[in-house]
Design an enzyme around this catalytic site. Structure first.
Site, short mmCIF file in Angstrom:
data_model
loop_
_atom_site.label_atom_id
_atom_site.label_comp_id
_atom_site.label_asym_id
_atom_site.label_seq_id
_atom_site.Cartn_x
_atom_site.Cartn_y
_atom_site.Cartn_z
N ALA A 1 -4.67 2.34 1.17
CA ALA A 1 -5.33 1.09 2.43
C ALA A 1 -4.10 0.20 2.70
O ALA A 1 -2.97 0.01 3.51
CB ALA A 1 -6.24 1.23 2.51
N GLY B 1 -7.76 4.34 -5.57
CA GLY B 1 -6.62 4.61 -5.58
C GLY B 1 -6.88 4.58 -3.77
O GLY B 1 -5.52 4.78 -3.06
N ASP B 2 -7.87 5.22 -2.70
CA ASP B 2 -8.16 4.90 -1.81
C ASP B 2 -7.73 3.06 -0.94
O ASP B 2 -6.89 3.13 -0.47
CB ASP B 2 -9.79 4.48 -1.44
CG ASP B 2 -9.88 6.62 -1.62
OD1 ASP B 2 -9.30 7.37 -1.56
OD2 ASP B 2 -11.45 6.43 -1.81
N ALA B 3 -8.14 1.98 -1.90
CA ALA B 3 -7.58 1.00 -1.66
C ALA B 3 -5.94 0.83 -1.82
O ALA B 3 -5.32 0.23 -0.86
CB ALA B 3 -8.43 -0.27 -3.02
#
Length: 287
Positions: free
Chosen positions: A240, A235-237
């Site tokens: 980004a 989810g962070d990728a």
């Protein structure tokens, strides 16, 4: 080069891979163990730096080896860590991440220093110079104040509140930001509890892709079928990639395509971070 400030957790992650979770009073063997920096805000900042965005992190660590290593890892990848607060009163927060063969994860967190920073630790001059502010899970009052300050300075704000959206008083922050990143469980809770008519909702559907809801408008992308190894940090990728594509002037559809590609690439490797490159992303999405 666009400048994005990420505010939230910087942790020390210990990732344990197992064949299956143990039953009550049972035991399983750890197949592998990885250690390194983690935390949603730090992961997004690291991914943005990979994608040629001038990324800065507002967060906090303890005055200990794990804190210094986690911060140095980011700096070596080009992330500005000058606003990371170092405190001698608390140790760097450690998260134990247990990964099953399917790639699904379970997280055990130890309290620590990752919410020792406050909104006042980000100078007005730096916030005013930013093109975007991205908030992740953190103290609700800090998130609210950062979002309000950004709005006063006309800096767009996104917020990914994370898995604890239902037990932390995030309401005032959720209704202040421009973009709200939510998975299906989080969206069900937030849409039932808050009036989010003014927010652009970026809904993450895991293997089924993602969509943007802006009022009555809908833009969807089906995602990319992969065999997931570890969904930690996917989810962070995604965030980004999504933010980097928007900062590059991309459309909603392109932001979703790039975000989904980054999430898929992150899921194909173990650990909370993978190196993202535009070359690999373009090849993945067929550009």
């Amino acid at each position: 080069m666009p400048r994005v400030i990420c505010a939230g957790h910087l942790n020390w992650d210990v990732t344990l891979r197992v064949d299956a979770l143990p039953s009550p009073d049972g035991e399983v063997t750890v197949d592998s163990r990885r250690r390194g920096g983690g935390g949603s805000a730090a992961n997004v900042a690291n991914g943005l730096s990979d994608l040629d965005v001038d990324a800065s992190l507002l967060g906090s660590v303890g005055e200990d080896e794990h804190g210094y290593v986690a911060r140095d890892e980011l700096a070596e990848n080009g992330v500005d860590v000058s606003n990371v607060v170092v405190t001698g009163e608390l140790e760097t927060t450690t998260k134990y991440i247990v990964v099953e063969p399917s790639g699904e994860v379970m997280v055990l967190g130890c309290p620590g220093a990752n919410e020792a920073f406050t909104a006042a630790d980000l100078p007005d001059s730096e916030l005013a110079a930013a093109d975007h502010l991205h908030l992740t899970s953190q103290d609700p009052e800090t998130a609210r104040r950062l979002a309000e300050r950004a709005r006063e300075l006309d800096v767009p704000v996104s917020f990914d509140p994370g898995r604890r959206i239902d037990d932390r008083g995030y309401g005032p922050a959720l209704t202040t930001v421009d973009y709200l990143f939510l998975n299906d469980r989080e969206a069900a809770l937030a849409l039932d509890a808050f009036d989010l008519a003014e927010q652009t909702l970026v809904l993450k559907h895991g293997p089924e892709g993602a969509e943007i809801r802006r009022g009555d408008e809908r833009t969807a992308h089906p995602g990319y079928p992969i065999d997931a190894v570890d969904t930690t940090g996917a989810g962070d990728a995604f965030a980004a990639g999504f933010i980097a594509a928007l900062a590059d002037g991309g459309s909603d559809q392109r932001a979703l395509a790039v975000g989904n590609a980054c999430g898929a690439l992150a899921s194909k490797v173990p650990g909370a971070r993978t190196t993202l490159t535009w070359e690999e992303i373009r090849a993945f999405i067929g550009e």
